[in-house]
Motif scaffolding. Structure first.
Motif, PDB file in Angstrom:
ATOM      1  N   SER A   1     -10.302  -5.607   1.870  1.00  0.00           N
ATOM      2  CA  SER A   1      -9.064  -5.024   2.418  1.00  0.00           C
ATOM      3  C   SER A   1      -8.038  -4.661   1.351  1.00  0.00           C
ATOM      4  CB  SER A   1      -8.420  -5.993   3.416  1.00  0.00           C
ATOM      5  OG  SER A   1      -7.938  -7.154   2.750  1.00  0.00           O
ATOM      6  N   PHE A   2      -8.214  -5.177   0.133  1.00  0.00           N
ATOM      7  CA  PHE A   2      -7.164  -5.021  -0.885  1.00  0.00           C
ATOM      8  C   PHE A   2      -6.857  -3.545  -1.156  1.00  0.00           C
ATOM      9  CE2 PHE A   2      -5.577  -4.789  -5.272  1.00  0.00           C
ATOM     10  CZ  PHE A   2      -4.513  -5.667  -5.201  1.00  0.00           C
ATOM     11  N   GLN A   3      -7.893  -2.727  -1.339  1.00  0.00           N
ATOM     12  CA  GLN A   3      -7.668  -1.304  -1.638  1.00  0.00           C
ATOM     13  C   GLN A   3      -6.947  -0.608  -0.491  1.00  0.00           C
ATOM     14  OE1 GLN A   3     -11.671   0.064  -2.679  1.00  0.00           O
ATOM     15  NE2 GLN A   3     -11.097   0.110  -4.839  1.00  0.00           N
ATOM     16  N   GLY A   4      -7.289  -0.968   0.742  1.00  0.00           N
ATOM     17  CA  GLY A   4      -6.624  -0.375   1.897  1.00  0.00           C
ATOM     18  C   GLY A   4      -5.156  -0.755   1.955  1.00  0.00           C
ATOM     19  N   VAL A   5      -4.870  -2.031   1.683  1.00  0.00           N
ATOM     20  CA  VAL A   5      -3.479  -2.501   1.673  1.00  0.00           C
ATOM     21  C   VAL A   5      -2.685  -1.781   0.592  1.00  0.00           C
ATOM     22  CG1 VAL A   5      -1.991  -4.484   1.204  1.00  0.00           C
ATOM     23  CG2 VAL A   5      -3.979  -4.749   2.692  1.00  0.00           C
ATOM     24  N   VAL A   6      -3.275  -1.647  -0.601  1.00  0.00           N
ATOM     25  CA  VAL A   6      -2.607  -0.952  -1.709  1.00  0.00           C
ATOM     26  C   VAL A   6      -2.289   0.491  -1.317  1.00  0.00           C
ATOM     27  CG1 VAL A   6      -2.955   0.000  -4.028  1.00  0.00           C
ATOM     28  CG2 VAL A   6      -3.471  -2.407  -3.579  1.00  0.00           C
ATOM     29  N   LYS A   7      -3.238   1.159  -0.686  1.00  0.00           N
ATOM     30  CA  LYS A   7      -3.018   2.558  -0.280  1.00  0.00           C
ATOM     31  C   LYS A   7      -1.898   2.658   0.755  1.00  0.00           C
ATOM     32  CE  LYS A   7      -6.218   5.929   0.060  1.00  0.00           C
ATOM     33  NZ  LYS A   7      -7.370   6.734   0.555  1.00  0.00           N
ATOM     34  N   ILE A   8      -1.886   1.739   1.706  1.00  0.00           N
ATOM     35  CA  ILE A   8      -0.841   1.737   2.737  1.00  0.00           C
ATOM     36  C   ILE A   8       0.531   1.513   2.105  1.00  0.00           C
ATOM     37  CG2 ILE A   8       0.085   0.425   4.693  1.00  0.00           C
ATOM     38  CD1 ILE A   8      -2.924  -0.050   5.494  1.00  0.00           C
ATOM     39  N   LEU A   9       0.640   0.519   1.224  1.00  0.00           N
ATOM     40  CA  LEU A   9       1.930   0.194   0.621  1.00  0.00           C
ATOM     41  C   LEU A   9       2.402   1.285  -0.340  1.00  0.00           C
ATOM     42  CD1 LEU A   9       1.537  -3.634  -0.099  1.00  0.00           C
ATOM     43  CD2 LEU A   9       2.680  -2.521   1.829  1.00  0.00           C
ATOM     44  N   ALA A  10       1.450   1.944  -1.015  1.00  0.00           N
ATOM     45  CA  ALA A  10       1.804   2.999  -1.970  1.00  0.00           C
ATOM     46  C   ALA A  10       2.347   4.237  -1.266  1.00  0.00           C
ATOM     47  CB  ALA A  10       0.595   3.359  -2.825  1.00  0.00           C
ATOM     48  N   GLN A  11       1.904   4.471  -0.018  1.00  0.00           N
ATOM     49  CA  GLN A  11       2.307   5.684   0.698  1.00  0.00           C
ATOM     50  C   GLN A  11       3.315   5.405   1.813  1.00  0.00           C
ATOM     51  OE1 GLN A  11      -0.841   8.617   1.473  1.00  0.00           O
ATOM     52  NE2 GLN A  11      -2.248   7.297   0.341  1.00  0.00           N
TER      53      GLN A  11
ATOM     54  N   LEU B   1      -8.923   3.416  13.308  1.00  0.00           N
ATOM     55  CA  LEU B   1      -8.471   4.419  12.345  1.00  0.00           C
ATOM     56  C   LEU B   1      -8.968   4.137  10.938  1.00  0.00           C
ATOM     57  CD1 LEU B   1      -4.668   4.558  13.358  1.00  0.00           C
ATOM     58  CD2 LEU B   1      -6.501   6.027  14.212  1.00  0.00           C
ATOM     59  N   LYS B   2      -9.176   5.188  10.188  1.00  0.00           N
ATOM     60  CA  LYS B   2      -9.394   5.052   8.753  1.00  0.00           C
ATOM     61  C   LYS B   2      -8.041   4.774   8.090  1.00  0.00           C
ATOM     62  CE  LYS B   2     -13.540   7.910   8.557  1.00  0.00           C
ATOM     63  NZ  LYS B   2     -14.220   9.089   7.960  1.00  0.00           N
ATOM     64  N   VAL B   3      -8.091   4.259   6.862  1.00  0.00           N
ATOM     65  CA  VAL B   3      -6.846   3.882   6.187  1.00  0.00           C
ATOM     66  C   VAL B   3      -5.893   5.073   6.085  1.00  0.00           C
ATOM     67  CG1 VAL B   3      -5.850   3.118   3.991  1.00  0.00           C
ATOM     68  CG2 VAL B   3      -7.811   1.916   4.952  1.00  0.00           C
ATOM     69  N   ASP B   4      -6.402   6.253   5.782  1.00  0.00           N
ATOM     70  CA  ASP B   4      -5.537   7.440   5.686  1.00  0.00           C
ATOM     71  C   ASP B   4      -4.830   7.713   7.017  1.00  0.00           C
ATOM     72  OD1 ASP B   4      -6.046   7.906   3.017  1.00  0.00           O
ATOM     73  OD2 ASP B   4      -7.632   9.376   3.382  1.00  0.00           O
ATOM     74  N   GLN B   5      -5.506   7.451   8.130  1.00  0.00           N
ATOM     75  CA  GLN B   5      -4.895   7.652   9.444  1.00  0.00           C
ATOM     76  C   GLN B   5      -3.860   6.567   9.751  1.00  0.00           C
ATOM     77  OE1 GLN B   5      -8.780   7.759  11.451  1.00  0.00           O
ATOM     78  NE2 GLN B   5      -8.219   9.769  12.260  1.00  0.00           N
ATOM     79  N   ILE B   6      -4.103   5.355   9.238  1.00  0.00           N
ATOM     80  CA  ILE B   6      -3.105   4.294   9.385  1.00  0.00           C
ATOM     81  C   ILE B   6      -1.834   4.675   8.638  1.00  0.00           C
ATOM     82  CG2 ILE B   6      -2.560   1.882   8.839  1.00  0.00           C
ATOM     83  CD1 ILE B   6      -5.566   1.269   9.280  1.00  0.00           C
ATOM     84  N   VAL B   7      -2.000   5.242   7.449  1.00  0.00           N
ATOM     85  CA  VAL B   7      -0.844   5.734   6.682  1.00  0.00           C
ATOM     86  C   VAL B   7      -0.095   6.792   7.485  1.00  0.00           C
ATOM     87  CG1 VAL B   7      -0.149   7.036   4.629  1.00  0.00           C
ATOM     88  CG2 VAL B   7      -1.811   5.159   4.419  1.00  0.00           C
ATOM     89  N   GLN B   8      -0.843   7.736   8.066  1.00  0.00           N
ATOM     90  CA  GLN B   8      -0.212   8.784   8.872  1.00  0.00           C
ATOM     91  C   GLN B   8       0.534   8.178  10.060  1.00  0.00           C
ATOM     92  OE1 GLN B   8      -2.697  11.019  11.419  1.00  0.00           O
ATOM     93  NE2 GLN B   8      -1.076  12.428  12.044  1.00  0.00           N
ATOM     94  N   PHE B   9      -0.084   7.188  10.691  1.00  0.00           N
ATOM     95  CA  PHE B   9       0.551   6.496  11.824  1.00  0.00           C
ATOM     96  C   PHE B   9       1.896   5.895  11.405  1.00  0.00           C
ATOM     97  CE2 PHE B   9       1.446   2.452  13.845  1.00  0.00           C
ATOM     98  CZ  PHE B   9       1.463   2.796  15.188  1.00  0.00           C
TER      99      PHE B   9
END
Length: 197
Positions: free
Chosen positions: A21-31, A180-188
């Motif tokens: 999950s670490f990479q997904g969390v990093v992507k969410i927090l970065a965006q 959702l994929k991580v990119d879609q979570i970011v969009q959400f």
């Protein structure tokens, strides 16, 4: 991309994750949009004896500083909180954290079920729960608690996960509103942010 119905006025986002999950969390927090209006409460499985480096690694990429809360610390909007290593982290009525060193749950301390379940109790239908990649069933009961109290539930698309046990376990025990994929979570989260502007 998906359009989300965000008619509710939410008060918090809680995120659980374990292996992968670490990479997904990093992507969410970065965006995450600057000035994101809600607290983000995170419970991630981590090595219990490694106290340094994890928060720093997240903070380097995050738009918002990531902190480990103290016991009884008040939860504030726009902050990102991470459960400290080797402590269960609960959210209590009155909008503050409680830390404990009670027995492991699902071989884990911090337990994602405890964090999600207590958030569900505190925030009811004003909560968004997100469960990411992970290797055990921790978080499934917590997501069920969120759904039963009227909150919004999201799991990472299992085919995108490094290890899909955690999201699949949640899907097996409760209704999940969005897969959702991580990119879609970011969009959400960006759409959620726009709702508060």
């Amino acid at each position: 991309m998906k359009n989300f119905n965000l008619s509710n006025s939410y008060k918090a986002v809680v995120i659980g994750g374990s292996a992968g999950s670490f990479q997904g969390v990093v992507k969410i927090l970065a965006q995450l949009p600057k000035g994101f209006p809600l607290p983000i409460i995170m419970c991630l499985h981590r090595l219990k004896h490694v106290r340094n480096g994890f928060v720093e690694a997240l903070s380097i990429k995050s738009v918002v500083q990531v902190t480990e809360p103290n016991d009884k610390e008040t939860i504030k909007k726009g902050n990102v909180y991470l459960a400290p290593a080797n402590y269960h982290m609960s959210v209590e009525l009155g909008n503050h954290f409680a830390l404990s060193t009670e027995e492991m749950i699902n071989n884990s301390r911090p337990s994602i079920d405890i964090t999600l379940g207590t958030c569900a109790f505190a925030y009811k239908d004003k909560l968004i729960g997100i469960l990411l990649s992970g290797a055990n069933k921790d978080g499934a009961v917590g997501m069920k608690n969120i759904h039963e109290r009227g909150g919004l539930t999201i799991v990472q698309e299992p085919t995108e996960c490094m290890i899909d046990t955690m999201p699949r376990s949640a899907l097996a025990v409760t209704k999940i509103d969005h897969v959702l994929k991580v990119d879609q979570i970011v969009q959400f989260l960006k759409e959620l942010d726009n709702q508060y502007r």
